[in-house]
Design a protein around this motif. Sequence first.
Motif, PDB file in Angstrom:
ATOM      1  N   ARG A 112       0.821  -1.209   0.000  1.00  0.00           N
ATOM      2  CA  ARG A 112       0.000   0.000   0.000  1.00  0.00           C
ATOM      3  C   ARG A 112       0.857   1.262   0.000  1.00  0.00           C
ATOM      4  O   ARG A 112       0.390   2.331  -0.370  1.00  0.00           O
ATOM      5  CB  ARG A 112      -0.912   0.012   1.230  1.00  0.00           C
ATOM      6  N   MET A 113       2.108   1.119   0.454  1.00  0.00           N
ATOM      7  CA  MET A 113       2.974   2.287   0.613  1.00  0.00           C
ATOM      8  C   MET A 113       4.330   2.021  -0.053  1.00  0.00           C
ATOM      9  O   MET A 113       5.276   1.574   0.596  1.00  0.00           O
ATOM     10  CB  MET A 113       3.174   2.589   2.099  1.00  0.00           C
ATOM     11  N   PRO A 114       4.451   2.278  -1.359  1.00  0.00           N
ATOM     12  CA  PRO A 114       5.748   2.112  -2.028  1.00  0.00           C
ATOM     13  C   PRO A 114       6.804   2.973  -1.339  1.00  0.00           C
ATOM     14  O   PRO A 114       6.585   4.163  -1.082  1.00  0.00           O
ATOM     15  CB  PRO A 114       5.472   2.587  -3.454  1.00  0.00           C
ATOM     16  N   ALA A 115       7.938   2.378  -1.050  1.00  0.00           N
ATOM     17  CA  ALA A 115       8.915   3.018  -0.171  1.00  0.00           C
ATOM     18  C   ALA A 115       9.529   4.288  -0.752  1.00  0.00           C
ATOM     19  O   ALA A 115       9.603   5.319  -0.073  1.00  0.00           O
ATOM     20  CB  ALA A 115      10.008   2.019   0.188  1.00  0.00           C
ATOM     21  N   ARG A 116       9.984   4.240  -1.979  1.00  0.00           N
ATOM     22  CA  ARG A 116      10.726   5.383  -2.521  1.00  0.00           C
ATOM     23  C   ARG A 116       9.848   6.617  -2.745  1.00  0.00           C
ATOM     24  O   ARG A 116      10.214   7.718  -2.308  1.00  0.00           O
ATOM     25  CB  ARG A 116      11.461   4.976  -3.796  1.00  0.00           C
ATOM     26  N   PRO A 117       8.707   6.498  -3.415  1.00  0.00           N
ATOM     27  CA  PRO A 117       7.895   7.712  -3.592  1.00  0.00           C
ATOM     28  C   PRO A 117       7.352   8.271  -2.281  1.00  0.00           C
ATOM     29  O   PRO A 117       7.264   9.493  -2.113  1.00  0.00           O
ATOM     30  CB  PRO A 117       6.767   7.258  -4.524  1.00  0.00           C
TER      31      PRO A 117
ATOM     32  N   CYS B 257      15.134  -0.768   7.293  1.00  0.00           N
ATOM     33  CA  CYS B 257      15.737   0.317   6.501  1.00  0.00           C
ATOM     34  C   CYS B 257      14.804   0.784   5.392  1.00  0.00           C
ATOM     35  O   CYS B 257      15.252   1.178   4.305  1.00  0.00           O
ATOM     36  CB  CYS B 257      17.075  -0.117   5.899  1.00  0.00           C
ATOM     37  N   SER B 258      13.512   0.755   5.658  1.00  0.00           N
ATOM     38  CA  SER B 258      12.559   1.090   4.612  1.00  0.00           C
ATOM     39  C   SER B 258      11.233   1.515   5.243  1.00  0.00           C
ATOM     40  O   SER B 258      11.158   1.814   6.440  1.00  0.00           O
ATOM     41  CB  SER B 258      12.362  -0.112   3.679  1.00  0.00           C
ATOM     42  N   VAL B 259      10.203   1.522   4.419  1.00  0.00           N
ATOM     43  CA  VAL B 259       8.850   1.843   4.859  1.00  0.00           C
ATOM     44  C   VAL B 259       8.053   0.545   4.913  1.00  0.00           C
ATOM     45  O   VAL B 259       8.146  -0.285   3.995  1.00  0.00           O
ATOM     46  CB  VAL B 259       8.181   2.837   3.883  1.00  0.00           C
ATOM     47  N   ILE B 260       7.298   0.340   5.979  1.00  0.00           N
ATOM     48  CA  ILE B 260       6.467  -0.863   6.077  1.00  0.00           C
ATOM     49  C   ILE B 260       5.468  -0.838   4.919  1.00  0.00           C
ATOM     50  O   ILE B 260       4.653   0.090   4.824  1.00  0.00           O
ATOM     51  CB  ILE B 260       5.748  -0.918   7.430  1.00  0.00           C
ATOM     52  N   PRO B 261       5.510  -1.808   4.023  1.00  0.00           N
ATOM     53  CA  PRO B 261       4.747  -1.709   2.768  1.00  0.00           C
ATOM     54  C   PRO B 261       3.231  -1.731   2.921  1.00  0.00           C
ATOM     55  O   PRO B 261       2.525  -1.194   2.070  1.00  0.00           O
ATOM     56  CB  PRO B 261       5.237  -2.914   1.960  1.00  0.00           C
ATOM     57  N   HIS B 262       2.720  -2.332   4.008  1.00  0.00           N
ATOM     58  CA  HIS B 262       1.266  -2.409   4.161  1.00  0.00           C
ATOM     59  C   HIS B 262       0.713  -1.321   5.077  1.00  0.00           C
ATOM     60  O   HIS B 262      -0.476  -1.320   5.402  1.00  0.00           O
ATOM     61  CB  HIS B 262       0.847  -3.794   4.674  1.00  0.00           C
ATOM     62  N   THR B 263       1.573  -0.371   5.500  1.00  0.00           N
ATOM     63  CA  THR B 263       1.082   0.714   6.345  1.00  0.00           C
ATOM     64  C   THR B 263       0.193   1.656   5.533  1.00  0.00           C
ATOM     65  O   THR B 263       0.296   1.731   4.302  1.00  0.00           O
ATOM     66  CB  THR B 263       2.250   1.496   6.971  1.00  0.00           C
TER      67      THR B 263
ATOM     68  N   PHE C 110       2.781  11.633  -5.684  1.00  0.00           N
ATOM     69  CA  PHE C 110       2.310  10.423  -5.022  1.00  0.00           C
ATOM     70  C   PHE C 110       1.493  10.781  -3.784  1.00  0.00           C
ATOM     71  O   PHE C 110       1.917  11.576  -2.951  1.00  0.00           O
ATOM     72  CB  PHE C 110       3.499   9.542  -4.637  1.00  0.00           C
ATOM     73  N   ARG C 111       0.304  10.209  -3.660  1.00  0.00           N
ATOM     74  CA  ARG C 111      -0.590  10.532  -2.551  1.00  0.00           C
ATOM     75  C   ARG C 111      -0.265   9.660  -1.338  1.00  0.00           C
ATOM     76  O   ARG C 111      -0.398   8.440  -1.381  1.00  0.00           O
ATOM     77  CB  ARG C 111      -2.046  10.322  -2.977  1.00  0.00           C
TER      78      ARG C 111
ATOM     79  N   HIS D 114      17.219   9.887   1.567  1.00  0.00           N
ATOM     80  CA  HIS D 114      16.763  11.115   2.220  1.00  0.00           C
ATOM     81  C   HIS D 114      17.175  11.104   3.687  1.00  0.00           C
ATOM     82  O   HIS D 114      17.117  10.066   4.348  1.00  0.00           O
ATOM     83  CB  HIS D 114      15.244  11.250   2.113  1.00  0.00           C
ATOM     84  N   ILE D 115      17.569  12.257   4.181  1.00  0.00           N
ATOM     85  CA  ILE D 115      17.950  12.365   5.583  1.00  0.00           C
ATOM     86  C   ILE D 115      16.717  12.643   6.438  1.00  0.00           C
ATOM     87  O   ILE D 115      15.882  13.486   6.094  1.00  0.00           O
ATOM     88  CB  ILE D 115      19.012  13.470   5.792  1.00  0.00           C
TER      89      ILE D 115
END
Length: 384
Positions: A182-187, A220-226, A276-277, A327-328
């Motif tokens: 639900r939450m692509p990490a890079r965008p 080291c990323s974004v939880i994809p289903h958040t 990206f929303r 990104h920092i």
Amino acid sequence: MKKYLLFFTFPCFFLFPMMFVYQSSLFGSPQSLTEENDYGTMGPVSFKKRSLKSCESLVSQMNTSIPTLLIDVEFLQMLEKGSCETCTGRPIKIGVDVKHLSATWILEDPRFEVLYFTNESAKDYLDFRSDPRKIIPKKFPTRWVGNVEVPNNIKMFVGFWQRAKFAECLNLHIPRAGAKVRMPARPSSAVLARLRDELIENEMFPFLNGGTLLGWYRECSVIPHTQDMDISVFAEDYNSGFVEEMERNDSSFMIRRKFGMTNDSFELTLAPKDGFRVFIDVFLMYPGIENGTVTHHWVGGVSPDGTKYKYTYPVYDPWCAADLHGHIFWVTCTPNEKIVKEYGKLWYLDHLTSKYSWNSSGKNVKRNGKWTKEQMKEVYKVFK
């Protein structure tokens, strides 16, 4: 009368040269105080006489044949005050891009303590080869004095440097067979970085919190289903001007929800106007004070029926910097402590967002009173 005037004037022609010779014997010739080094700039002798120089002249004396970045916090703070008299003869800290590594002579210059940094186009921060490693945003206003780049907004730069210590994430492998992204990490990270920049422009230093902190530290990323991202700002640093900018349509973000009061459980849900929303929750973090001492920090939440919730953390220390997809972002320097407090000892296991309750699943959440119906008209606002 002319006769007496002649007798009085004549000795003065001898007196002035004698005074000059006497002064030179005591203090040395003017050249001895302004010796130049091999680089055509003022050397260590002049730095011992800083109390006689203006701050600007001191900066100009730091000029070299390669570009340098003035990063010495103590000197910058004195420069901001326009008072450099107390500056001692110690070396001044400067940053030098690694593309100038061949200019080894600068390491021998007694005026400087040199920290090399990398400036990669794919990252929005400067990465200093220091011990400990430090990273700071590369986007800040500067001016040039010769080849010396000087931060214009010294308060901002000092804030960057105070939060520069690099924090590592664990990069654990989290099995997620069949889980929907639900939450692509890079965008999503790029949008969060845009919000970070706007908050910085409004003199606030946001830091990762909640599930976004967990995702960074654990994998080291974004939880994809958040379903959203979480950041916090210390309540004492809050600047209402940012909300006013969004209300005037002068921001690239818009307010979707506004909960609480600035002195109690304040929370904003923001979304970008374009690109990206992603929904981003911004929490004010408050100090928990007992007997005049800060013993913990907390953020708040509110349900549609007015029930307030309080999420408590050990004393927060967001003085470290992290990389999230180039990104920092600022983070707590003790992430394991904060994450265990919120998610428990099994924080390294994945829990589907669909099965995680925002007001009951956390290990650090408890009820914190209730807003009245009249108060809810002011403290619970949802915008289309």
